[in-house]
Scaffold this motif. Sequence first.
Motif, PDB file in Angstrom:
ATOM      1  N   PHE A 422       0.808  -1.210   0.000  1.00 34.75           N
ATOM      2  CA  PHE A 422       0.000   0.000   0.000  1.00 34.75           C
ATOM      3  C   PHE A 422       0.847   1.268   0.000  1.00 34.75           C
ATOM      4  O   PHE A 422       0.382   2.331  -0.391  1.00 34.75           O
ATOM      5  N   TYR A 423       2.072   1.159   0.494  1.00 37.30           N
ATOM      6  CA  TYR A 423       2.871   2.362   0.694  1.00 37.30           C
ATOM      7  C   TYR A 423       4.059   2.451  -0.248  1.00 37.30           C
ATOM      8  O   TYR A 423       4.983   3.229  -0.006  1.00 37.30           O
TER       9      TYR A 423
ATOM     10  N   VAL B  92      -7.168   9.171  -1.335  1.00 35.38           N
ATOM     11  CA  VAL B  92      -6.109   8.839  -0.358  1.00 35.38           C
ATOM     12  C   VAL B  92      -5.279   7.642  -0.833  1.00 35.38           C
ATOM     13  O   VAL B  92      -4.055   7.634  -0.711  1.00 35.38           O
ATOM     14  N   TYR B  93      -5.953   6.629  -1.348  1.00 34.47           N
ATOM     15  CA  TYR B  93      -5.263   5.430  -1.836  1.00 34.47           C
ATOM     16  C   TYR B  93      -5.655   5.214  -3.298  1.00 34.47           C
ATOM     17  O   TYR B  93      -6.579   4.432  -3.580  1.00 34.47           O
ATOM     18  N   PRO B  94      -4.993   5.870  -4.248  1.00 34.76           N
ATOM     19  CA  PRO B  94      -5.413   5.748  -5.642  1.00 34.76           C
ATOM     20  C   PRO B  94      -5.417   4.303  -6.143  1.00 34.76           C
ATOM     21  O   PRO B  94      -6.090   3.995  -7.125  1.00 34.76           O
ATOM     22  N   ARG B  95      -4.723   3.414  -5.443  1.00 34.67           N
ATOM     23  CA  ARG B  95      -4.664   2.024  -5.904  1.00 34.67           C
ATOM     24  C   ARG B  95      -6.003   1.299  -5.780  1.00 34.67           C
ATOM     25  O   ARG B  95      -6.150   0.184  -6.268  1.00 34.67           O
ATOM     26  N   VAL B  96      -6.970   1.892  -5.057  1.00 34.71           N
ATOM     27  CA  VAL B  96      -8.258   1.191  -4.911  1.00 34.71           C
ATOM     28  C   VAL B  96      -9.145   1.385  -6.150  1.00 34.71           C
ATOM     29  O   VAL B  96     -10.236   0.840  -6.221  1.00 34.71           O
ATOM     30  N   LYS B  97      -8.634   2.132  -7.136  1.00 35.95           N
ATOM     31  CA  LYS B  97      -9.446   2.481  -8.305  1.00 35.95           C
ATOM     32  C   LYS B  97     -10.208   1.291  -8.918  1.00 35.95           C
ATOM     33  O   LYS B  97     -11.408   1.399  -9.193  1.00 35.95           O
ATOM     34  N   PRO B  98      -9.574   0.129  -9.128  1.00 37.12           N
ATOM     35  CA  PRO B  98     -10.306  -0.967  -9.780  1.00 37.12           C
ATOM     36  C   PRO B  98     -11.556  -1.416  -9.027  1.00 37.12           C
ATOM     37  O   PRO B  98     -12.458  -1.992  -9.629  1.00 37.12           O
ATOM     38  N   PHE B 153     -12.132  -6.451  -3.824  1.00 33.65           N
ATOM     39  CA  PHE B 153     -10.790  -7.024  -4.018  1.00 33.65           C
ATOM     40  C   PHE B 153     -10.794  -8.550  -3.838  1.00 33.65           C
ATOM     41  O   PHE B 153     -10.076  -9.259  -4.545  1.00 33.65           O
ATOM     42  N   SER B 154     -11.624  -9.023  -2.886  1.00 32.31           N
ATOM     43  CA  SER B 154     -11.702 -10.481  -2.705  1.00 32.31           C
ATOM     44  C   SER B 154     -12.266 -11.130  -3.965  1.00 32.31           C
ATOM     45  O   SER B 154     -11.769 -12.172  -4.415  1.00 32.31           O
ATOM     46  N   LEU B 155     -13.310 -10.519  -4.535  1.00 34.50           N
ATOM     47  CA  LEU B 155     -13.912 -11.090  -5.749  1.00 34.50           C
ATOM     48  C   LEU B 155     -12.933 -11.019  -6.916  1.00 34.50           C
ATOM     49  O   LEU B 155     -12.841 -11.949  -7.712  1.00 34.50           O
ATOM     50  N   PHE B 156     -12.203  -9.892  -7.013  1.00 34.77           N
ATOM     51  CA  PHE B 156     -11.188  -9.786  -8.080  1.00 34.77           C
ATOM     52  C   PHE B 156     -10.182 -10.913  -7.957  1.00 34.77           C
ATOM     53  O   PHE B 156      -9.769 -11.517  -8.932  1.00 34.77           O
ATOM     54  N   TYR B 157      -9.780 -11.168  -6.694  1.00 32.56           N
ATOM     55  CA  TYR B 157      -8.790 -12.211  -6.484  1.00 32.56           C
ATOM     56  C   TYR B 157      -9.324 -13.553  -6.982  1.00 32.56           C
ATOM     57  O   TYR B 157      -8.630 -14.292  -7.693  1.00 32.56           O
ATOM     58  N   LEU B 158     -10.575 -13.842  -6.583  1.00 25.60           N
ATOM     59  CA  LEU B 158     -11.170 -15.125  -6.979  1.00 25.60           C
ATOM     60  C   LEU B 158     -11.320 -15.202  -8.488  1.00 25.60           C
ATOM     61  O   LEU B 158     -11.071 -16.230  -9.107  1.00 25.60           O
ATOM     62  N   ARG B 163      -9.633 -20.061 -14.159  1.00 30.36           N
ATOM     63  CA  ARG B 163      -8.813 -20.508 -15.305  1.00 30.36           C
ATOM     64  C   ARG B 163      -8.991 -19.597 -16.510  1.00 30.36           C
ATOM     65  O   ARG B 163      -8.037 -19.194 -17.155  1.00 30.36           O
ATOM     66  N   SER B 164     -10.267 -19.268 -16.834  1.00 33.37           N
ATOM     67  CA  SER B 164     -10.495 -18.426 -18.005  1.00 33.37           C
ATOM     68  C   SER B 164     -10.578 -16.976 -17.573  1.00 33.37           C
ATOM     69  O   SER B 164     -11.649 -16.425 -17.401  1.00 33.37           O
ATOM     70  N   SER B 165      -9.459 -16.409 -17.316  1.00 30.72           N
ATOM     71  CA  SER B 165      -9.405 -15.041 -16.825  1.00 30.72           C
ATOM     72  C   SER B 165      -9.589 -14.066 -17.997  1.00 30.72           C
ATOM     73  O   SER B 165      -8.972 -14.194 -19.039  1.00 30.72           O
ATOM     74  N   ALA B 166     -10.494 -13.076 -17.813  1.00 35.54           N
ATOM     75  CA  ALA B 166     -10.761 -12.105 -18.881  1.00 35.54           C
ATOM     76  C   ALA B 166      -9.568 -11.161 -19.035  1.00 35.54           C
ATOM     77  O   ALA B 166      -8.839 -10.927 -18.063  1.00 35.54           O
ATOM     78  N   PRO B 167      -9.380 -10.601 -20.260  1.00 39.18           N
ATOM     79  CA  PRO B 167      -8.213  -9.742 -20.464  1.00 39.18           C
ATOM     80  C   PRO B 167      -8.181  -8.530 -19.525  1.00 39.18           C
ATOM     81  O   PRO B 167      -7.122  -8.139 -19.050  1.00 39.18           O
ATOM     82  N   TRP B 168      -9.380  -7.961 -19.249  1.00 39.12           N
ATOM     83  CA  TRP B 168      -9.360  -6.759 -18.397  1.00 39.12           C
ATOM     84  C   TRP B 168      -8.868  -7.071 -16.997  1.00 39.12           C
ATOM     85  O   TRP B 168      -8.317  -6.212 -16.316  1.00 39.12           O
ATOM     86  N   LEU B 169      -9.070  -8.343 -16.582  1.00 39.45           N
ATOM     87  CA  LEU B 169      -8.609  -8.718 -15.239  1.00 39.45           C
ATOM     88  C   LEU B 169      -7.083  -8.680 -15.170  1.00 39.45           C
ATOM     89  O   LEU B 169      -6.505  -8.456 -14.107  1.00 39.45           O
ATOM     90  N   GLU B 170      -6.446  -8.908 -16.337  1.00 37.58           N
ATOM     91  CA  GLU B 170      -4.983  -8.880 -16.359  1.00 37.58           C
ATOM     92  C   GLU B 170      -4.446  -7.504 -16.003  1.00 37.58           C
ATOM     93  O   GLU B 170      -3.313  -7.350 -15.560  1.00 37.58           O
ATOM     94  N   ARG B 171      -5.269  -6.484 -16.253  1.00 35.82           N
ATOM     95  CA  ARG B 171      -4.799  -5.120 -15.967  1.00 35.82           C
ATOM     96  C   ARG B 171      -4.960  -4.748 -14.499  1.00 35.82           C
ATOM     97  O   ARG B 171      -4.516  -3.692 -14.082  1.00 35.82           O
ATOM     98  N   LEU B 172      -5.625  -5.612 -13.742  1.00 38.39           N
ATOM     99  CA  LEU B 172      -5.766  -5.333 -12.301  1.00 38.39           C
ATOM    100  C   LEU B 172      -4.413  -5.537 -11.620  1.00 38.39           C
ATOM    101  O   LEU B 172      -3.525  -6.170 -12.186  1.00 38.39           O
ATOM    102  N   PRO B 173      -4.259  -5.020 -10.411  1.00 42.42           N
ATOM    103  CA  PRO B 173      -2.991  -5.259  -9.703  1.00 42.42           C
ATOM    104  C   PRO B 173      -2.723  -6.753  -9.540  1.00 42.42           C
ATOM    105  O   PRO B 173      -3.605  -7.584  -9.700  1.00 42.42           O
ATOM    106  N   GLU B 174      -1.479  -7.046  -9.176  1.00 38.88           N
ATOM    107  CA  GLU B 174      -1.066  -8.436  -8.957  1.00 38.88           C
ATOM    108  C   GLU B 174      -1.960  -9.097  -7.908  1.00 38.88           C
ATOM    109  O   GLU B 174      -2.438  -8.413  -7.002  1.00 38.88           O
TER     110      GLU B 174
END
Lengths: 441, 276
Positions: A422-423, B92-98, B153-158, B163-174
């Motif tokens: 996060f940081y 505050v946390y721009p990383r939450v955008k997705p 984020f939990s749903l994104f992770y799942l 197995r058949s991950s959509a291309p847009w999911l590839e652009r999400l964070p690790e």
Amino acid sequence: MNSIKRFFLSRITVLCLICLALAAITLAALVPQSFMTSPADMETWQAAHPLLGRWSDSLGLHRIYTHPGFAFILAGVVMSLAFSTWEQFMKAWRLSFARREMADGAILRTALAGDLATKRLRSQGYLPVGENAGVSYLVRHPWGYWGNSLFHLGMVLVIAASLLVALTQQRGVLQLGEAETHEPTAPWTDEEKGLLARNFTLPCPIRLDRVTYSFWPNHGVKEVASTLTFLPGNNVEDVRSVHINSILTYQGIRIYQGMEFGHAFYVEVEGPGIRKEVFQLMLERQKAPEFPSYNRFRNVLGNDALLRAKYYVDAEKKSFARVDPLLVLRVDQGGREVGQLPLQIGGEGSIGPYRFRLIRFSPWSRLIFVNLSGMPGVFLGFLVICLGGIFHYFTPPREVMVCPCPDGGSEIRWRATRFATFYTDEFAAIRASLEAEERNG
Amino acid sequence: MDRQTAAYVLLTWLAVFCYVVGTITNTVGVIFEKKRAERGSYGAALVGLALHGAALLYWWQVVGHGPYMAPSEVLSSDAWITMALFLFFLRVYPRVKPASIIVFPAVFLMIALSTMYNPGIRSLPPTFGSIWLVFHIAFYKISLATLVVALAFSLFYLKKGARSSAPWLERLPEPASLDLYAYRFAGFGFIFWGIAMLAGSIWAYKSWGRYWGWDPVETWSLITWLIFGVYLHMRRFFRLSGTRAAWFFVFCFVMALVSLFVTSHMGSSIHAEYFK
């Protein structure tokens, strides 16, 4: 001692204790608990669930919160929390005040001298926490180290204070009609007290002078208040008022206005085994003028006869503003209705062998008297829990170590103690800031 | 329908329209990587938020109490706080955008559900006139908002692990980052939930001298908090992470929904007033 400490700090123990507490509370949510269920409702539940009912009796599932098993779990939780608080306190102390190495973390090199880099970091909110052989240690949000220990300390405080409250509290409920006086030695309408508490008696007689109430246009209750007179003797009277959300304190006893109120009817009864006796029949307020309020009284007539009553505050069933009550009495014997009798003030009549006369009525209200200590501990514990949680989750410490290099520059090591990903932007910001400083000389 | 109710309903529907536009443009922006559409979606959400806020304030003034006495008010204010808090987190946390791809529809769903209930004016029981009640309710709503972000984020992770991950999911964070974000926001939710319970107990003590009454809403709220406690301890002590952690969080989230919206139907306590 160490093995006991290790046992209570073991992560398996901690998790088991939380799960046991969770299981106990969930069971208590599913099985009706005797302290909050009337005996009649409990019987109905047991009849509907015979197997569970038997288990409930043999395992004490209907009184989980006073069961020794629950006390055992709670004691384990407190022990574990106490040891954990101490351990985490010591850890937070070490992290806050002791100088230590930082083997891991992101590294960047800068041409800036150590003191200049330190100065720049300080301007970004990093606070110096120590220096050793020219190496500076800085931390952003060092109070974040204390989050966990405060969080667990708060829980210890809440449980300890709650235990004190539960063991020593005195609580009495009165349902008084207007002009009625409650003597200190008279029984309460309802009473609850802790295992270590003495019987709850008021310091002096108390009289309910007046009940005032008002309604919203849709008949919901807007306000209820009672005027009370304390009668400590020597012809001294102390008149006070209590409203909902406006507590009255008298000689250390907190008095709350309950939500329940209605009308009490004074009915003279004569019949088999009763020689002209006056009974007080209390009925709660109606929800709407056209719908009556009901109550049943088992101990009035005796002989297995049940007296049922309903009333309308306005006999014409039009509004709450007009008070001209209509009381309707019914008598059941052997499960069958014997008859019914509508009564207004002064009215009389008979149902079967019983003769009734409505003498008068008056409003009544419910008053709650509470005498307890330990609440400041509970609320202090709550505050500490909140502080701990906020420190832990919102201000994870970010540590920096500034090591001077032989070439006059310095090496910066950075890490976030929790949620590092996060940081990562923060580390990038430090890098950018130091590079800007380098460029600007 | 009287004029006041009509004005409230109109403002709410305008907000719904903006949220619909925001949800569609956001989905298009995230899935097809259209930066302009994604930026536009935040603008639409902001306009919707302003209209929605105006509707809530107007209704507050009309009925004389905060948005916590009827299902329409509860759901609508939950939706508003979820969107407001998400836009705040975004700064505050721009990383939450997705997370917007879950948060926007969730907000839209909540406000849409709110419009299905009659917004009729409910009177306020006298015990509800306490500032501690406002804190109590506000913190539950804030907690729900943070839990929605954690759920995203939990749903994104799942989804990303499928197995058949959509291309847009590839652009999400690790995946590791998604997992961490879910953990962090679950922690926020846990704390806000705790503060909400504490504020509630102060309210109860000030109103009727009992800080805890074991009524169904209180009990299930405590159970939910303890389940979140188990989740957080499992993560910290047993390094629970990845798919199992994500599923565990989904379970926690369902429990939170049950506590907030179902348990008020279980009894006749003071808590039973708000969602019936």
